[in-house]
Write an enzyme that holds these catalytic residues in place. Structure first.
Site, short mmCIF file in Angstrom:
data_model
loop_
_atom_site.label_atom_id
_atom_site.label_comp_id
_atom_site.label_asym_id
_atom_site.label_seq_id
_atom_site.Cartn_x
_atom_site.Cartn_y
_atom_site.Cartn_z
N GLN A 65 -64.71 -85.88 -21.87
CA GLN A 65 -64.32 -87.11 -22.57
C GLN A 65 -65.21 -87.38 -23.66
O GLN A 65 -66.43 -87.44 -23.54
CB GLN A 65 -64.44 -88.46 -21.43
CG GLN A 65 -63.77 -89.48 -22.10
CD GLN A 65 -63.76 -90.95 -21.07
OE1 GLN A 65 -64.19 -90.71 -20.08
NE2 GLN A 65 -63.13 -91.95 -21.30
N ASP A 95 -51.71 -86.34 -31.32
CA ASP A 95 -53.45 -86.31 -31.21
C ASP A 95 -53.89 -85.27 -32.42
O ASP A 95 -52.97 -84.71 -32.94
CB ASP A 95 -53.91 -85.21 -30.13
CG ASP A 95 -55.21 -84.98 -29.76
OD1 ASP A 95 -55.73 -85.78 -28.97
OD2 ASP A 95 -55.95 -84.70 -30.78
N HIS A 153 -57.40 -93.26 -22.00
CA HIS A 153 -56.23 -92.68 -22.60
C HIS A 153 -55.73 -91.44 -21.74
O HIS A 153 -56.75 -90.61 -21.25
CB HIS A 153 -56.57 -92.05 -24.03
CG HIS A 153 -57.84 -91.33 -24.22
ND1 HIS A 153 -59.13 -91.77 -24.10
CD2 HIS A 153 -57.70 -89.81 -24.26
CE1 HIS A 153 -60.06 -90.69 -24.05
NE2 HIS A 153 -59.05 -89.47 -24.29
P1 5GP Z 1 -61.01 -87.20 -25.04
O1 5GP Z 1 -61.98 -86.14 -25.46
O2 5GP Z 1 -61.91 -88.34 -24.98
O3 5GP Z 1 -60.39 -86.96 -23.61
O4 5GP Z 1 -59.93 -87.29 -26.01
C1 5GP Z 1 -59.91 -87.79 -27.23
C2 5GP Z 1 -58.75 -87.24 -28.00
O5 5GP Z 1 -58.70 -88.13 -29.14
C3 5GP Z 1 -59.23 -85.81 -28.40
O6 5GP Z 1 -58.29 -84.89 -28.15
C4 5GP Z 1 -59.20 -85.99 -30.04
O7 5GP Z 1 -58.55 -85.04 -30.90
C5 5GP Z 1 -58.47 -87.25 -30.49
N1 5GP Z 1 -58.71 -88.27 -31.61
C6 5GP Z 1 -60.27 -88.41 -31.76
N2 5GP Z 1 -60.16 -89.16 -32.90
C7 5GP Z 1 -58.82 -89.18 -33.21
C8 5GP Z 1 -58.30 -89.81 -34.33
O8 5GP Z 1 -58.78 -90.50 -35.36
N3 5GP Z 1 -56.74 -89.78 -34.61
C9 5GP Z 1 -56.13 -89.15 -33.52
N4 5GP Z 1 -54.77 -89.06 -33.53
N5 5GP Z 1 -56.68 -88.47 -32.40
C10 5GP Z 1 -58.01 -88.61 -32.39
#
Ligand code: 5GP
Length: 122
Positions: free
Chosen positions: A96, A33, A102
């Site tokens: 999210q 992440d 994911h």
């Molecule tokens: P959500 O908030 O949708 O559950 O999780 C999305 C996750 O993706 C977040 O923890 C965020 O830090 C990660 N993320 C978003 N964009 C990128 C990226 O470009 N590269 C990486 N490695 N992680 C990302």
């Protein structure tokens, strides 16, 4: 995905956006992440972005969901001493931000570290 734009994870799979890829198979990818919330914070997702969240994936392809969980287990064995927290944020109000299903795999690199139970609700 509700938009026609590819998700950030699809763009990582296509190598359009750089990421630290820690696992890749024909169907599943895992990356570090970009903004870790734990000493070790990995994301595991299917290459397909057809499922927005874990409920869609469970209904549409439970075998693929089981594969994600197996990859999380194997990565935790390599990176976290085998113990881990598995989180699927589901919906905007639950945090999210990427609507390409994911799993967050969170843990500590060795037995000395630990995640606090209270951090789950932050
Ligand atoms: P959500 O908030 O949708 O559950 O999780 C999305 C996750 O993706 C977040 O923890 C965020 O830090 C990660 N993320 C978003 N964009 C990128 C990226 O470009 N590269 C990486 N490695 N992680 C990302």
């Amino acid at each position: 995905m509700s938009s026609t734009e590819p998700s950030v994870f699809t763009r990582i799979v296509a190598r359009e956006i750089p990421a630290e890829i820690v696992f890749e198979s024909d169907t599943v990818v895992a990356i570090k992440d970009i903004a870790p919330k734990a000493p070790v914070h990995l994301l595991v997702f299917p290459k397909t972005e057809q499922y927005r969240d874990v409920t869609e994936l469970a209904a549409g392809d439970p075998t693929l969901l089981a594969e994600l969980v197996g990859v999380a287990r194997d990565l935790a064995a390599q990176h976290m001493g085998g113990e881990f927290r598995l989180v699927f944020n589901t919906g905007e109000s639950a945090g999210q931000t990427v609507f390409h299903v994911h799993a967050h795999v969170l843990g500590s690199p060795d037995a000395r570290g630990h995640l606090s139970e209270g951090s789950l609700a932050q």
